[in-house]
Scaffold this motif. Structure first.
Motif, PDB file in Angstrom:
ATOM      1  N   VAL A  95     -29.838 -15.494 -41.089  1.00  0.00           N
ATOM      2  CA  VAL A  95     -28.588 -14.813 -41.433  1.00  0.00           C
ATOM      3  C   VAL A  95     -27.357 -15.627 -41.042  1.00  0.00           C
ATOM      4  N   SER A  96     -26.239 -15.187 -41.565  1.00  0.00           N
ATOM      5  CA  SER A  96     -24.944 -15.755 -41.193  1.00  0.00           C
ATOM      6  C   SER A  96     -24.476 -15.136 -39.886  1.00  0.00           C
ATOM      7  N   VAL A  97     -23.575 -15.843 -39.216  1.00  0.00           N
ATOM      8  CA  VAL A  97     -22.883 -15.299 -38.049  1.00  0.00           C
ATOM      9  C   VAL A  97     -21.406 -15.230 -38.419  1.00  0.00           C
ATOM     10  N   PHE A  98     -20.785 -14.086 -38.135  1.00  0.00           N
ATOM     11  CA  PHE A  98     -19.384 -13.847 -38.463  1.00  0.00           C
ATOM     12  C   PHE A  98     -18.581 -13.673 -37.181  1.00  0.00           C
ATOM     13  N   ALA A  99     -17.369 -14.206 -37.174  1.00  0.00           N
ATOM     14  CA  ALA A  99     -16.400 -13.949 -36.110  1.00  0.00           C
ATOM     15  C   ALA A  99     -15.243 -13.208 -36.760  1.00  0.00           C
ATOM     16  N   VAL A 100     -14.952 -12.014 -36.270  1.00  0.00           N
ATOM     17  CA  VAL A 100     -13.926 -11.170 -36.877  1.00  0.00           C
ATOM     18  C   VAL A 100     -12.816 -10.934 -35.866  1.00  0.00           C
ATOM     19  N   ASP A 101     -11.615 -11.365 -36.210  1.00  0.00           N
ATOM     20  CA  ASP A 101     -10.447 -11.103 -35.382  1.00  0.00           C
ATOM     21  C   ASP A 101      -9.543 -10.158 -36.161  1.00  0.00           C
ATOM     22  N   PRO A 102      -9.140  -9.023 -35.572  1.00  0.00           N
ATOM     23  CA  PRO A 102      -8.366  -8.038 -36.323  1.00  0.00           C
ATOM     24  C   PRO A 102      -6.991  -8.527 -36.774  1.00  0.00           C
ATOM     25  N   ILE A 103      -6.508  -9.599 -36.181  1.00  0.00           N
ATOM     26  CA  ILE A 103      -5.180 -10.105 -36.547  1.00  0.00           C
ATOM     27  C   ILE A 103      -5.265 -11.368 -37.397  1.00  0.00           C
ATOM     28  N   THR A 104      -6.141 -12.293 -37.022  1.00  0.00           N
ATOM     29  CA  THR A 104      -6.119 -13.605 -37.681  1.00  0.00           C
ATOM     30  C   THR A 104      -7.184 -13.816 -38.743  1.00  0.00           C
ATOM     31  N   GLY A 105      -8.171 -12.927 -38.854  1.00  0.00           N
ATOM     32  CA  GLY A 105      -9.103 -13.048 -39.965  1.00  0.00           C
ATOM     33  C   GLY A 105     -10.567 -13.173 -39.579  1.00  0.00           C
ATOM     34  N   VAL A 106     -11.358 -13.654 -40.555  1.00  0.00           N
ATOM     35  CA  VAL A 106     -12.812 -13.698 -40.452  1.00  0.00           C
ATOM     36  C   VAL A 106     -13.316 -15.111 -40.689  1.00  0.00           C
ATOM     37  N   ALA A 107     -14.301 -15.521 -39.895  1.00  0.00           N
ATOM     38  CA  ALA A 107     -14.989 -16.795 -40.102  1.00  0.00           C
ATOM     39  C   ALA A 107     -16.467 -16.497 -40.318  1.00  0.00           C
ATOM     40  N   ARG A 108     -17.121 -17.346 -41.098  1.00  0.00           N
ATOM     41  CA  ARG A 108     -18.555 -17.188 -41.364  1.00  0.00           C
ATOM     42  C   ARG A 108     -19.240 -18.543 -41.229  1.00  0.00           C
ATOM     43  N   LEU A 109     -20.355 -18.546 -40.498  1.00  0.00           N
ATOM     44  CA  LEU A 109     -21.210 -19.735 -40.432  1.00  0.00           C
ATOM     45  C   LEU A 109     -22.531 -19.344 -41.088  1.00  0.00           C
ATOM     46  N   PRO A 110     -22.775 -19.810 -42.324  1.00  0.00           N
ATOM     47  CA  PRO A 110     -23.990 -19.416 -43.059  1.00  0.00           C
ATOM     48  C   PRO A 110     -25.257 -19.937 -42.390  1.00  0.00           C
ATOM     49  N   ALA A 111     -26.328 -19.178 -42.537  1.00  0.00           N
ATOM     50  CA  ALA A 111     -27.648 -19.560 -42.040  1.00  0.00           C
ATOM     51  C   ALA A 111     -27.591 -20.062 -40.597  1.00  0.00           C
ATOM     52  N   ALA A 112     -26.887 -19.350 -39.755  1.00  0.00           N
ATOM     53  CA  ALA A 112     -26.624 -19.800 -38.383  1.00  0.00           C
ATOM     54  C   ALA A 112     -27.608 -19.259 -37.358  1.00  0.00           C
ATOM     55  N   PHE A 113     -28.312 -18.164 -37.693  1.00  0.00           N
ATOM     56  CA  PHE A 113     -29.265 -17.589 -36.745  1.00  0.00           C
ATOM     57  C   PHE A 113     -30.466 -17.048 -37.490  1.00  0.00           C
ATOM     58  N   GLY A 114     -31.651 -17.290 -36.935  1.00  0.00           N
ATOM     59  CA  GLY A 114     -32.872 -16.789 -37.546  1.00  0.00           C
ATOM     60  C   GLY A 114     -33.691 -15.962 -36.584  1.00  0.00           C
ATOM     61  N   TRP A 115     -34.023 -14.744 -37.003  1.00  0.00           N
ATOM     62  CA  TRP A 115     -34.925 -13.908 -36.233  1.00  0.00           C
ATOM     63  C   TRP A 115     -36.356 -14.267 -36.646  1.00  0.00           C
TER      64      TRP A 115
END
Length: 118
Positions: A95-115
Motif C-alpha cells: 500500500v501507499s503511505v500518506f502524510a496529511v497536514d490539515p493546513i499544508t496538504g497531502v503527500a503520498r509515497l506509493p507502494a511504501a509498505f507491505g503487510w
C-alpha cells in the motif's frame, strides 16, 4: 499554488489599488521520503518510522490504497519536522503511505509498505 515564502497581499478594483497589505505566508506541504521498516505482519503491532520533510505536530500518517480508505498509524509520535513514529495497524497487501497536514496538504509515497501473512 504559490511557491513557499512570504507574499504581500494587494487588492485591485475599478476604483484603484490598495497599498501593499498584510503578508501571506505560503508553507510547503509534507513530503514522505522513506518508511522503516517497509514490511510487516498483517496483524500489525510493530513500530514504524516515517521519514520526510515539512511534518508538523498536526501531520497524520495513513496506510492504504487510497486516502479515503486508508487506516491511520496507531499511537503516532511527532518527533520533529522530518520524523513521525508509530505502530502499524493491521492490514493486507502492498500500500501507499500518506502524510496529511490539515493546513499544508497531502503527500503520498506509493507502494511504501507491505503487510505480509503471518
Amino acid at each position: 499554488p504559490r511557491a513557499p515564502g512570504s507574499h504581500p497581499i494587494r487588492v485591485v478594483t475599478s476604483l484603484g489599488e490598495t497599498p501593499p497589505g498584510p503578508i501571506f505566508e505560503s508553507l510547503e506541504g509534507p513530503r514522505i521520503l522513506e518508511v522503516e521498516p517497509n514490511r510487516g505482519s498483517e496483524i500489525g503491532g510493530q513500530p514504524i518510522q516515517v521519514r520526510g520533510q515539512h511534518f508538523s505536530p498536526e501531520t497524520q500518517i495513513f496506510l492504504g490504497d487510497a486516502l479515503a480508505t486508508a487506516v491511520p498509524l496507531l499511537a503516532p509520535v511527532f518527533v520533529d519536522t522530518t520524523l513521525i513514529r508509530g505502530i502499524v495497524p493491521a492490514g493486507r497487501g502492498l500500500v501507499s503511505v500518506f502524510a496529511v497536514d490539515p493546513i499544508t496538504g497531502v503527500a503520498r509515497l506509493p507502494a511504501a509498505f507491505g503487510w505480509e501473512p503471518r
